[in-house]
Every structure is written in C-alpha cells, then in structure tokens.
Motif scaffolding. Structure first.
Motif, PDB file in Angstrom:
ATOM      1  N   ARG A 106       0.857  -1.186   0.000  1.00 22.03           N
ATOM      2  CA  ARG A 106       0.000   0.000   0.000  1.00 22.03           C
ATOM      3  C   ARG A 106       0.900   1.245   0.000  1.00 22.03           C
ATOM      4  NH1 ARG A 106      -1.294   1.025   5.385  1.00 22.03           N
ATOM      5  NH2 ARG A 106      -2.870  -0.598   5.479  1.00 22.03           N
ATOM      6  N   THR A 107       0.602   2.189  -0.902  1.00 15.63           N
ATOM      7  CA  THR A 107       1.378   3.423  -0.985  1.00 15.63           C
ATOM      8  C   THR A 107       0.446   4.614  -0.810  1.00 15.63           C
ATOM      9  OG1 THR A 107       2.910   2.370  -2.544  1.00 15.63           O
ATOM     10  CG2 THR A 107       2.988   4.776  -2.375  1.00 15.63           C
ATOM     11  N   VAL A 108       0.741   5.452   0.177  1.00 16.51           N
ATOM     12  CA  VAL A 108      -0.023   6.674   0.429  1.00 16.51           C
ATOM     13  C   VAL A 108       0.973   7.820   0.557  1.00 16.51           C
ATOM     14  CG1 VAL A 108      -1.656   7.875   1.935  1.00 16.51           C
ATOM     15  CG2 VAL A 108      -1.842   5.393   1.629  1.00 16.51           C
ATOM     16  N   GLY A 109       0.825   8.837  -0.269  1.00 22.73           N
ATOM     17  CA  GLY A 109       1.710   9.992  -0.194  1.00 22.73           C
ATOM     18  C   GLY A 109       3.166   9.651  -0.418  1.00 22.73           C
ATOM     19  N   GLY A 110       3.429   8.637  -1.253  1.00 27.76           N
ATOM     20  CA  GLY A 110       4.793   8.234  -1.545  1.00 27.76           C
ATOM     21  C   GLY A 110       5.421   7.302  -0.537  1.00 27.76           C
ATOM     22  N   SER A 111       4.700   6.940   0.529  1.00 23.52           N
ATOM     23  CA  SER A 111       5.217   6.060   1.574  1.00 23.52           C
ATOM     24  C   SER A 111       4.641   4.650   1.413  1.00 23.52           C
ATOM     25  CB  SER A 111       4.861   6.621   2.951  1.00 23.52           C
ATOM     26  OG  SER A 111       5.314   5.774   3.974  1.00 23.52           O
ATOM     27  N   ASP A 112       5.523   3.650   1.310  1.00 18.50           N
ATOM     28  CA  ASP A 112       5.115   2.259   1.118  1.00 18.50           C
ATOM     29  C   ASP A 112       4.919   1.539   2.449  1.00 18.50           C
ATOM     30  OD1 ASP A 112       5.328   2.645  -1.582  1.00 18.50           O
ATOM     31  OD2 ASP A 112       7.140   1.431  -1.849  1.00 18.50           O
ATOM     32  N   THR A 113       3.864   0.721   2.507  1.00 21.91           N
ATOM     33  CA  THR A 113       3.631  -0.170   3.639  1.00 21.91           C
ATOM     34  C   THR A 113       3.305  -1.550   3.094  1.00 21.91           C
ATOM     35  OG1 THR A 113       2.730   1.637   4.983  1.00 21.91           O
ATOM     36  CG2 THR A 113       2.262  -0.605   5.707  1.00 21.91           C
ATOM     37  N   VAL A 114       4.065  -2.548   3.515  1.00 21.52           N
ATOM     38  CA  VAL A 114       3.786  -3.919   3.097  1.00 21.52           C
ATOM     39  C   VAL A 114       2.654  -4.463   3.951  1.00 21.52           C
ATOM     40  CG1 VAL A 114       4.731  -6.231   2.831  1.00 21.52           C
ATOM     41  CG2 VAL A 114       6.176  -4.243   2.393  1.00 21.52           C
ATOM     42  N   ILE A 115       1.621  -5.005   3.322  1.00 22.08           N
ATOM     43  CA  ILE A 115       0.438  -5.481   4.036  1.00 22.08           C
ATOM     44  C   ILE A 115       0.147  -6.925   3.650  1.00 22.08           C
ATOM     45  CG2 ILE A 115      -0.579  -3.198   4.339  1.00 22.08           C
ATOM     46  CD1 ILE A 115      -2.321  -3.686   1.922  1.00 22.08           C
ATOM     47  N   GLN A 159      -2.557   3.653  -3.321  1.00 20.05           N
ATOM     48  CA  GLN A 159      -2.088   2.804  -4.418  1.00 20.05           C
ATOM     49  C   GLN A 159      -1.787   1.412  -3.883  1.00 20.05           C
ATOM     50  OE1 GLN A 159       1.116   4.115  -7.285  1.00 20.05           O
ATOM     51  NE2 GLN A 159       2.265   2.441  -6.319  1.00 20.05           N
ATOM     52  N   TYR A 160      -2.215   0.380  -4.633  1.00 13.71           N
ATOM     53  CA  TYR A 160      -1.904  -1.005  -4.297  1.00 13.71           C
ATOM     54  C   TYR A 160      -1.112  -1.622  -5.445  1.00 13.71           C
ATOM     55  CZ  TYR A 160      -5.309  -0.474  -0.547  1.00 13.71           C
ATOM     56  OH  TYR A 160      -5.983  -0.037   0.575  1.00 13.71           O
ATOM     57  N   SER A 161       0.029  -2.213  -5.105  1.00 13.58           N
ATOM     58  CA  SER A 161       0.892  -2.822  -6.112  1.00 13.58           C
ATOM     59  C   SER A 161       1.477  -4.110  -5.550  1.00 13.58           C
ATOM     60  CB  SER A 161       2.013  -1.852  -6.518  1.00 13.58           C
ATOM     61  OG  SER A 161       2.795  -1.495  -5.389  1.00 13.58           O
ATOM     62  N   ILE A 162       2.231  -4.821  -6.387  1.00 13.52           N
ATOM     63  CA  ILE A 162       2.843  -6.091  -6.005  1.00 13.52           C
ATOM     64  C   ILE A 162       4.353  -6.009  -6.201  1.00 13.52           C
ATOM     65  CG2 ILE A 162       3.018  -8.565  -6.512  1.00 13.52           C
ATOM     66  CD1 ILE A 162       0.382  -7.910  -5.261  1.00 13.52           C
TER      67      ILE A 162
END
Length: 201
Positions: A106-115, A159-162
């Motif tokens: 998950r990416t919010v405001g350019g910051s990535d968090t692995v979920i 944003q959701y990516s892999i």
C-alpha cells in the motif's frame, strides 16, 4: 388505521409499507446499517504484457494504473471516508525457475507499507510465494490469488501494487509468461489483474 402525526415527537404512525411516493427517501435518510458494507466504487488494473526479475531485492512489477498512467502495475483509489475499508483482490500469473516471493504494498503519499504478510520468524515475510521447477509448472504459468480487506484510514489516494523477488541471483521470476517460451505448444501469454473496492464502514 388512520395516519397520525404527533406534533411533540414528530412521529408518524399508521403509514403502510410502500405508502411514500417514489423518490422521497434517499440514502441519507436511511439507517446507517442499510449502507454499511455497501460497495461504493470499484477500480481494476490489468497487465497483459510480460515482466521478469532476477535477484533477491523486492521490486514492483512494472506496468500502469487503471487509467494507463505511470510505470508501476497498480490500482489507485481514493476513499470517500477514512473509516471505509478497501477490499483488494489480485490474480498474478507467475512462472519461476525455482521460487518466487511476492508482497502486497500500500502506498499513500509516496510512503510504502507492506500489508497482508505473516509474522516474521527470522526467514522473511511474504503475501504469497510460488514454487516451480522442471517437473511441475516449467511449461506454464501459475495463478497466485490474494484477497485482503485493508483499512488505510485515509481519504488520500491509495495505491496497491505487487513486489516480487526471486530465490537468488541465479533464478528469475516471470509474470504473464511461462518459464520456457521456446515452443508454441506451451509459450502462451497470460494476464494479471489487481482490483480494489471501497467498502462502506
């Protein structure tokens, strides 16, 4: 039964089911429980071209968002309320030379968090991983499916990516193609997708 309006409590009694004309009651006048769990918006991004990655560094799959913009295969969604949740569904078509690992990001405001990952026990964390070799899926691609109900707690764009990585620097991860594409008998191209749905709290 006659219709009665109590002037003190503003309560109407005696109104039969279906007694109001069409269009006079909208979502805002209904009980909260009626809209809870409702799907408010749906976005989907598809990847139909191929991707490969060598090495042990997690790397986002290249591509675009649902509007065809950007360089990362992803979906972008803007929640209408910070209390709403996002249901993320993926189908990623893998083939690998040995092992491949993937993570939902998950990416919010350019910051990535692995979920959607497990608790790290010292061997690393992943949303899913795929094993393959010459004896099983060497000649095909393997679907890796994931469904995760996320709570981003924001009204900013999400944003959701892999991200993927290979077993080591001698092996590769492939997306939307078989490991071996030397023959028309088993070199078929496949497609992957990421879908995000906003769910009312």
């Amino acid at each position: 039964m006659p219709i009665t309006l109590n002037g003190s409590t503003n309560v109407i009694t005696g109104l039969a089911v279906g007694g109001l004309p069409d269009g006079c009651v909208d979502t805002d006048t209904l009980a909260t429980s009626v809209t809870r769990g409702k799907i408010l918006q749906v976005v989907q991004s598809k990847k139909v071209d191929q991707f490969s990655h060598t090495g042990t560094t997690h790397t986002k799959i290249t591509g675009a968002d649902q509007s065809g913009s950007g360089s990362v295969f992803c979906v972008k969604i803007t929640p209408s309320s910070s209390s709403n949740k996002i249901l993320v569904t993926t189908q990623i078509m893998f083939s690998v030379t040995l092992l491949s690992y993937a993570r939902l990001v998950r990416t919010v405001g350019g910051s990535d968090t692995v979920i959607s990952i497990g608790t790290d026990t010292g061997n690393g964390q992943a949303s899913f991983f795929v094993r393959s070799d010459a004896t099983d899926h060497y000649y095909g691609s393997l679907p890796a499916n994931l469904e995760f109900l996320d709570a981003p707690n924001t009204t900013s764009e999400v944003q959701y990516s892999i991200e993927v990585k290979a077993f080591d620097t001698n092996h590769k991860t492939y997306i939307n193609r078989a490991h071996d594409v030397s023959s028309s008998l088993y070199g078929f191209a496949t497609a992957s997708s990421i879908t995000a749905k906003e769910v009312a709290a």
